[in-house]
Scaffold this motif. Structure first.
Motif, PDB file in Angstrom:
ATOM      1  N   LEU A   1       0.854  -1.183   0.000  1.00 14.84           N
ATOM      2  CA  LEU A   1       0.000   0.000   0.000  1.00 14.84           C
ATOM      3  C   LEU A   1       0.891   1.234   0.000  1.00 14.84           C
ATOM      4  O   LEU A   1       1.755   1.369   0.870  1.00 14.84           O
ATOM      5  CB  LEU A   1      -0.896  -0.005   1.248  1.00 14.84           C
ATOM      6  CG  LEU A   1      -1.605   1.290   1.622  1.00 14.84           C
ATOM      7  CD1 LEU A   1      -2.609   1.691   0.563  1.00 14.84           C
ATOM      8  CD2 LEU A   1      -2.281   1.154   2.977  1.00 14.84           C
ATOM      9  N   THR A   2       0.716   2.110  -0.976  1.00 19.28           N
ATOM     10  CA  THR A   2       1.412   3.396  -0.998  1.00 19.28           C
ATOM     11  C   THR A   2       0.346   4.464  -1.161  1.00 19.28           C
ATOM     12  O   THR A   2      -0.536   4.341  -2.031  1.00 19.28           O
ATOM     13  CB  THR A   2       2.433   3.492  -2.153  1.00 19.28           C
ATOM     14  OG1 THR A   2       1.768   3.268  -3.387  1.00 19.28           O
ATOM     15  CG2 THR A   2       3.554   2.505  -1.983  1.00 19.28           C
ATOM     16  N   TYR A   3       0.407   5.489  -0.316  1.00 23.84           N
ATOM     17  CA  TYR A   3      -0.589   6.544  -0.420  1.00 23.84           C
ATOM     18  C   TYR A   3      -0.056   7.842   0.165  1.00 23.84           C
ATOM     19  O   TYR A   3       0.951   7.870   0.867  1.00 23.84           O
ATOM     20  CB  TYR A   3      -1.900   6.139   0.250  1.00 23.84           C
ATOM     21  CG  TYR A   3      -1.878   6.120   1.751  1.00 23.84           C
ATOM     22  CD1 TYR A   3      -2.331   7.200   2.486  1.00 23.84           C
ATOM     23  CD2 TYR A   3      -1.413   5.010   2.445  1.00 23.84           C
ATOM     24  CE1 TYR A   3      -2.322   7.181   3.865  1.00 23.84           C
ATOM     25  CE2 TYR A   3      -1.389   4.979   3.813  1.00 23.84           C
ATOM     26  CZ  TYR A   3      -1.851   6.072   4.527  1.00 23.84           C
ATOM     27  OH  TYR A   3      -1.832   6.052   5.898  1.00 23.84           O
ATOM     28  N   GLU A   4      -0.784   8.901  -0.152  1.00 28.89           N
ATOM     29  CA  GLU A   4      -0.478  10.241   0.351  1.00 28.89           C
ATOM     30  C   GLU A   4      -1.734  10.759   1.033  1.00 28.89           C
ATOM     31  O   GLU A   4      -2.835  10.612   0.501  1.00 28.89           O
ATOM     32  CB  GLU A   4      -0.104  11.144  -0.824  1.00 28.89           C
ATOM     33  CG  GLU A   4       0.128  12.583  -0.444  1.00 28.89           C
ATOM     34  CD  GLU A   4       0.472  13.429  -1.670  1.00 28.89           C
ATOM     35  OE1 GLU A   4       1.602  13.302  -2.166  1.00 28.89           O
ATOM     36  OE2 GLU A   4      -0.408  14.195  -2.106  1.00 28.89           O
ATOM     37  N   SER A   5      -1.568  11.332   2.209  1.00 27.56           N
ATOM     38  CA  SER A   5      -2.709  11.960   2.882  1.00 27.56           C
ATOM     39  C   SER A   5      -2.402  13.445   3.078  1.00 27.56           C
ATOM     40  O   SER A   5      -1.268  13.829   3.345  1.00 27.56           O
ATOM     41  CB  SER A   5      -3.025  11.277   4.211  1.00 27.56           C
ATOM     42  OG  SER A   5      -1.997  11.472   5.137  1.00 27.56           O
ATOM     43  N   ARG A   6      -3.438  14.242   2.901  1.00 28.38           N
ATOM     44  CA  ARG A   6      -3.312  15.695   2.994  1.00 28.38           C
ATOM     45  C   ARG A   6      -4.419  16.198   3.924  1.00 28.38           C
ATOM     46  O   ARG A   6      -5.578  15.803   3.780  1.00 28.38           O
ATOM     47  CB  ARG A   6      -3.456  16.291   1.605  1.00 28.38           C
ATOM     48  CG  ARG A   6      -3.233  17.773   1.504  1.00 28.38           C
ATOM     49  CD  ARG A   6      -3.323  18.236   0.059  1.00 28.38           C
ATOM     50  NE  ARG A   6      -2.347  17.573  -0.796  1.00 28.38           N
ATOM     51  CZ  ARG A   6      -1.126  18.030  -1.042  1.00 28.38           C
ATOM     52  NH1 ARG A   6      -0.729  19.160  -0.486  1.00 28.38           N
ATOM     53  NH2 ARG A   6      -0.309  17.384  -1.843  1.00 28.38           N
ATOM     54  N   ALA A   7      -4.043  17.062   4.881  1.00 28.72           N
ATOM     55  CA  ALA A   7      -5.018  17.572   5.841  1.00 28.72           C
ATOM     56  C   ALA A   7      -4.667  18.993   6.253  1.00 28.72           C
ATOM     57  O   ALA A   7      -3.491  19.359   6.307  1.00 28.72           O
ATOM     58  CB  ALA A   7      -5.060  16.684   7.076  1.00 28.72           C
TER      59      ALA A   7
ATOM     60  N   ARG B   1      -2.726  25.106   9.348  1.00 31.71           N
ATOM     61  CA  ARG B   1      -1.554  24.615   8.618  1.00 31.71           C
ATOM     62  C   ARG B   1      -1.937  23.347   7.862  1.00 31.71           C
ATOM     63  O   ARG B   1      -2.651  22.504   8.375  1.00 31.71           O
ATOM     64  CB  ARG B   1      -0.406  24.322   9.567  1.00 31.71           C
ATOM     65  CG  ARG B   1       0.811  23.746   8.826  1.00 31.71           C
ATOM     66  CD  ARG B   1       2.082  23.785   9.620  1.00 31.71           C
ATOM     67  NE  ARG B   1       2.481  25.171   9.861  1.00 31.71           N
ATOM     68  CZ  ARG B   1       3.116  25.570  10.954  1.00 31.71           C
ATOM     69  NH1 ARG B   1       3.424  24.706  11.899  1.00 31.71           N
ATOM     70  NH2 ARG B   1       3.451  26.832  11.110  1.00 31.71           N
ATOM     71  N   GLU B   2      -1.423  23.261   6.646  1.00 35.26           N
ATOM     72  CA  GLU B   2      -1.651  22.066   5.837  1.00 35.26           C
ATOM     73  C   GLU B   2      -0.469  21.111   6.006  1.00 35.26           C
ATOM     74  O   GLU B   2       0.686  21.531   6.018  1.00 35.26           O
ATOM     75  CB  GLU B   2      -1.803  22.432   4.362  1.00 35.26           C
ATOM     76  CG  GLU B   2      -2.068  21.229   3.487  1.00 35.26           C
ATOM     77  CD  GLU B   2      -2.230  21.580   2.033  1.00 35.26           C
ATOM     78  OE1 GLU B   2      -3.212  21.113   1.449  1.00 35.26           O
ATOM     79  OE2 GLU B   2      -1.373  22.307   1.493  1.00 35.26           O
ATOM     80  N   TYR B   3      -0.788  19.841   6.132  1.00 37.90           N
ATOM     81  CA  TYR B   3       0.220  18.793   6.209  1.00 37.90           C
ATOM     82  C   TYR B   3      -0.025  17.795   5.090  1.00 37.90           C
ATOM     83  O   TYR B   3      -1.177  17.472   4.770  1.00 37.90           O
ATOM     84  CB  TYR B   3       0.158  18.057   7.556  1.00 37.90           C
ATOM     85  CG  TYR B   3       0.588  18.882   8.724  1.00 37.90           C
ATOM     86  CD1 TYR B   3       1.936  19.008   9.048  1.00 37.90           C
ATOM     87  CD2 TYR B   3      -0.339  19.544   9.525  1.00 37.90           C
ATOM     88  CE1 TYR B   3       2.343  19.772  10.136  1.00 37.90           C
ATOM     89  CE2 TYR B   3       0.065  20.313  10.607  1.00 37.90           C
ATOM     90  CZ  TYR B   3       1.401  20.420  10.906  1.00 37.90           C
ATOM     91  OH  TYR B   3       1.804  21.170  11.977  1.00 37.90           O
ATOM     92  N   CYS B   4       1.047  17.328   4.503  1.00 40.72           N
ATOM     93  CA  CYS B   4       0.965  16.310   3.455  1.00 40.72           C
ATOM     94  C   CYS B   4       2.070  15.286   3.712  1.00 40.72           C
ATOM     95  O   CYS B   4       3.245  15.661   3.829  1.00 40.72           O
ATOM     96  CB  CYS B   4       1.119  16.948   2.082  1.00 40.72           C
ATOM     97  SG  CYS B   4       0.977  15.769   0.743  1.00 40.72           S
ATOM     98  N   PHE B   5       1.684  14.028   3.839  1.00 45.55           N
ATOM     99  CA  PHE B   5       2.643  12.970   4.123  1.00 45.55           C
ATOM    100  C   PHE B   5       2.432  11.804   3.173  1.00 45.55           C
ATOM    101  O   PHE B   5       1.309  11.525   2.755  1.00 45.55           O
ATOM    102  CB  PHE B   5       2.491  12.460   5.563  1.00 45.55           C
ATOM    103  CG  PHE B   5       2.719  13.497   6.617  1.00 45.55           C
ATOM    104  CD1 PHE B   5       3.996  13.965   6.876  1.00 45.55           C
ATOM    105  CD2 PHE B   5       1.662  13.987   7.365  1.00 45.55           C
ATOM    106  CE1 PHE B   5       4.215  14.915   7.863  1.00 45.55           C
ATOM    107  CE2 PHE B   5       1.874  14.932   8.353  1.00 45.55           C
ATOM    108  CZ  PHE B   5       3.153  15.398   8.600  1.00 45.55           C
TER     109      PHE B   5
END
Length: 148
Positions: A54-60, A75-79
């Protein structure tokens, strides 16, 4: 979002794309953090040579309060994340994501991964000066003028 992985575990070369959002109503139960917008999750799960990855990106975006000056900000976070997904495991090995009954709870995994990546000290900016110890003035806005 629950993802059925039975077919993915059985067929080498099979892939499933992931592209959805976790709504604010589902994020209300997260303690200590307030989300300003839904969490977006994009990625894929693929069975390559019998290994399900599983490879994914989450943005919040989070509503935060600075730990030094108490200023409210967003603040925006992207991991990006990678996991090996297995149908069952013999031990309590945190190296793999275990899917009971071939079902992956993607919401739980995405929110857990995101929260574990957030910094322990939240600052509005790296060089935040904080508050005056005497009068409580925000020193980012200038000197307070009190007798220290």
């Amino acid at each position: 979002m629950n993802i059925q992985l039975r077919q993915l575990f059985d067929i080498v070369g099979e892939c499933v794309d992931i592209d959805y959002s976790i709504g604010l109503d589902e994020l209300e139960s997260v303690r200590a953090y307030s989300f300003a917008s839904p969490v977006t999750v994009k990625g894929k799960i693929c069975n390559r040579a019998g290994v399900v990855k599983l490879t994914y990106e989450s943005r919040a975006e989070l509503d935060l309060e600075c730990d030094r000056c108490l200023t409210q900000f967003v603040r925006e976070y992207c991991f990006k994340f990678e996991h090996i997904v297995v149908a069952s495991a013999n031990s309590d090995d945190d190296e793999y994501v275990v899917c009971e009954n071939n079902i992956l709870d993607m919401n739980e995994l995405a929110v857990s991964d995101l929260l574990l990546q957030l910094p322990t000290k939240i600052l509005c900016k790296d060089d935040c000066k904080g508050l005056c110890y005497t009068c409580g003035h925000n020193l980012n806005e200038g000197e307070c003028g009190c007798n220290k």
